[in-house]
Design a protein around this motif. Structure first.
Motif, PDB file in Angstrom:
ATOM      1  N   GLY A 107      15.390  11.654  -3.212  1.00 53.81           N
ATOM      2  CA  GLY A 107      15.172  12.749  -4.151  1.00 53.81           C
ATOM      3  C   GLY A 107      15.481  12.335  -5.577  1.00 53.81           C
ATOM      4  N   GLN A 108      16.598  11.635  -5.767  1.00 56.82           N
ATOM      5  CA  GLN A 108      16.962  11.165  -7.108  1.00 56.82           C
ATOM      6  C   GLN A 108      15.998  10.088  -7.595  1.00 56.82           C
ATOM      7  N   LEU A 109      15.543   9.246  -6.668  1.00 54.32           N
ATOM      8  CA  LEU A 109      14.590   8.192  -7.035  1.00 54.32           C
ATOM      9  C   LEU A 109      13.283   8.789  -7.528  1.00 54.32           C
ATOM     10  N   ARG A 110      12.782   9.788  -6.824  1.00 52.89           N
ATOM     11  CA  ARG A 110      11.526  10.424  -7.225  1.00 52.89           C
ATOM     12  C   ARG A 110      11.652  11.043  -8.615  1.00 52.89           C
ATOM     13  N   ASP A 111      12.778  11.711  -8.867  1.00 53.35           N
ATOM     14  CA  ASP A 111      12.999  12.331 -10.177  1.00 53.35           C
ATOM     15  C   ASP A 111      13.075  11.276 -11.271  1.00 53.35           C
ATOM     16  N   MET A 112      13.810  10.212 -10.999  1.00 53.87           N
ATOM     17  CA  MET A 112      13.971   9.142 -11.979  1.00 53.87           C
ATOM     18  C   MET A 112      12.628   8.492 -12.292  1.00 53.87           C
ATOM     19  N   PHE A 113      11.869   8.183 -11.262  1.00 49.95           N
ATOM     20  CA  PHE A 113      10.578   7.509 -11.450  1.00 49.95           C
ATOM     21  C   PHE A 113       9.591   8.414 -12.170  1.00 49.95           C
ATOM     22  N   ARG A 114       9.568   9.689 -11.832  1.00 51.35           N
ATOM     23  CA  ARG A 114       8.654  10.622 -12.504  1.00 51.35           C
ATOM     24  C   ARG A 114       8.997  10.730 -13.984  1.00 51.35           C
ATOM     25  N   GLY A 115      10.289  10.769 -14.299  1.00 46.17           N
ATOM     26  CA  GLY A 115      10.695  10.853 -15.695  1.00 46.17           C
ATOM     27  C   GLY A 115      10.327   9.619 -16.493  1.00 46.17           C
ATOM     28  N   ARG A 116      10.294   8.463 -15.846  1.00 42.38           N
ATOM     29  CA  ARG A 116      10.022   7.213 -16.552  1.00 42.38           C
ATOM     30  C   ARG A 116       8.544   6.840 -16.567  1.00 42.38           C
ATOM     31  N   SER A 117       7.809   7.256 -15.531  1.00 38.41           N
ATOM     32  CA  SER A 117       6.404   6.845 -15.429  1.00 38.41           C
ATOM     33  C   SER A 117       5.411   7.992 -15.562  1.00 38.41           C
ATOM     34  N   GLY A 118       5.906   9.233 -15.373  1.00 36.19           N
ATOM     35  CA  GLY A 118       5.012  10.384 -15.380  1.00 36.19           C
ATOM     36  C   GLY A 118       4.269  10.567 -14.075  1.00 36.19           C
ATOM     37  N   ILE A 119       4.626   9.800 -13.055  1.00 33.14           N
ATOM     38  CA  ILE A 119       3.937   9.847 -11.766  1.00 33.14           C
ATOM     39  C   ILE A 119       4.826  10.498 -10.714  1.00 33.14           C
ATOM     40  N   ASN A 120       4.268  11.470 -10.006  1.00 34.58           N
ATOM     41  CA  ASN A 120       4.973  12.157  -8.926  1.00 34.58           C
ATOM     42  C   ASN A 120       4.677  11.423  -7.621  1.00 34.58           C
TER      43      ASN A 120
END
Length: 259
Positions: A84-97
């Motif tokens: 869950g934290q990884l998905r949030d972090m990656f979305r914030g940095r890449s814009g990809i869900n």
């Protein structure tokens, strides 16, 4: 190897320039038989893999105090909580869900490799539960670099895509840079180098793309890698004397064209 016009590729991948419909301009300059749009797709895939691996490192970094708490037997840092934290972090940095990859614009290769990296990252967290939940023990040695090394080894074995953490003066001899990585690391070490701008290159035989993604020192990193330079950190290793935000190495990606 021959240097690609990686600055253009970075601008396109970042959305600052539109992708070109054909590869003829690049083919003439790079003398490559690979279409330009394929090279851009490879560069985007490699960059996203580096961001995802570093996002996992960042999640471990953010939870370091919890993981090293000797009073708690069960930290709650499960593979599911990590994801869950990884998905949030990656979305914030890449814009990809990551939960909506199937309906996105990424290539099938990008989607597959990103999903594999998430799976491998969760497996590493799952396998580390016993050491992370060991009550009475403080520092357990499960730091971002250790997480990254375990994930990289497994991911490479599963996919054939090589991920590697490297720096000019690595603590782990296995992370020693090769000649290509060293040139990129020396560029990243220049304080004037644009933050998070990647360097990429196609192999001379057009069989693979290489990409270097710069890393930067966080406050947690400085606990071991900050000052005073030469002083011993909690692992007994001499500190590097890094400062907040200073380049701290890179993630190296070698992506075979056929993967």
């Amino acid at each position: 190897m021959r240097r690609l016009p990686w600055m253009l590729a970075c601008l396109v991948a970042a959305g600052w320039l539109p992708a070109l419909p054909s590869a003829r301009g690049l083919e003439s300059s790079d003398r490559s038989t690979i279409p330009f749009h394929t090279i851009l797709e490879l560069e985007q895939t490699a960059r996203l893999l580096a961001i995802l691996l570093d996002s996992g490192r960042a999640v471990v970094n953010d939870n370091q105090t919890l993981l090293d708490d000797p009073t708690k037997a069960h930290k709650g840092f499960t593979p599911e909580a990590f994801e869950g934290q990884l998905r949030d972090m990656f979305r914030g940095r890449s814009g990809i869900n990551l939960e909506e990859l199937a309906g996105g614009t990424l290539s099938p290769r990008s989607r597959h490799l990103l999903q594999e990296l998430v799976t491998v990252s969760k497996q590493v967290i799952a396998d580390a539960q016993a050491e992370l939940n060991r009550q009475g023990a403080g520092f357990k040695g499960f730091i971002p670099a250790v997480f990254g090394a375990r994930v990289s080894t497994r991911f490479t074995a599963v996919t054939g895509v090589r991920l590697k953490q490297t720096t000019l003066d690595p603590r782990n001899p296995a992370n020693r840079p090769d000649s290509y990585e060293r040139v990129a690391l020396e560029a990243f070490a220049d304080s004037a180098y644009p933050r998070e701008k990647v360097i990429s290159e196609m192999a001379a035989n057009s069989s693979s793309l290489r990409l270097m993604f710069p890393l930067y020192a966080t406050r947690q990193c400085l606990d071991c890698h900050g000052g005073p330079k030469g002083g011993l950190d909690r692992t007994g290793y001499p500190r590097e004397g890094l400062t907040l935000g200073q380049n701290a190495g890179a993630i190296s990606v070698l992506l075979p064209v056929g993967k």
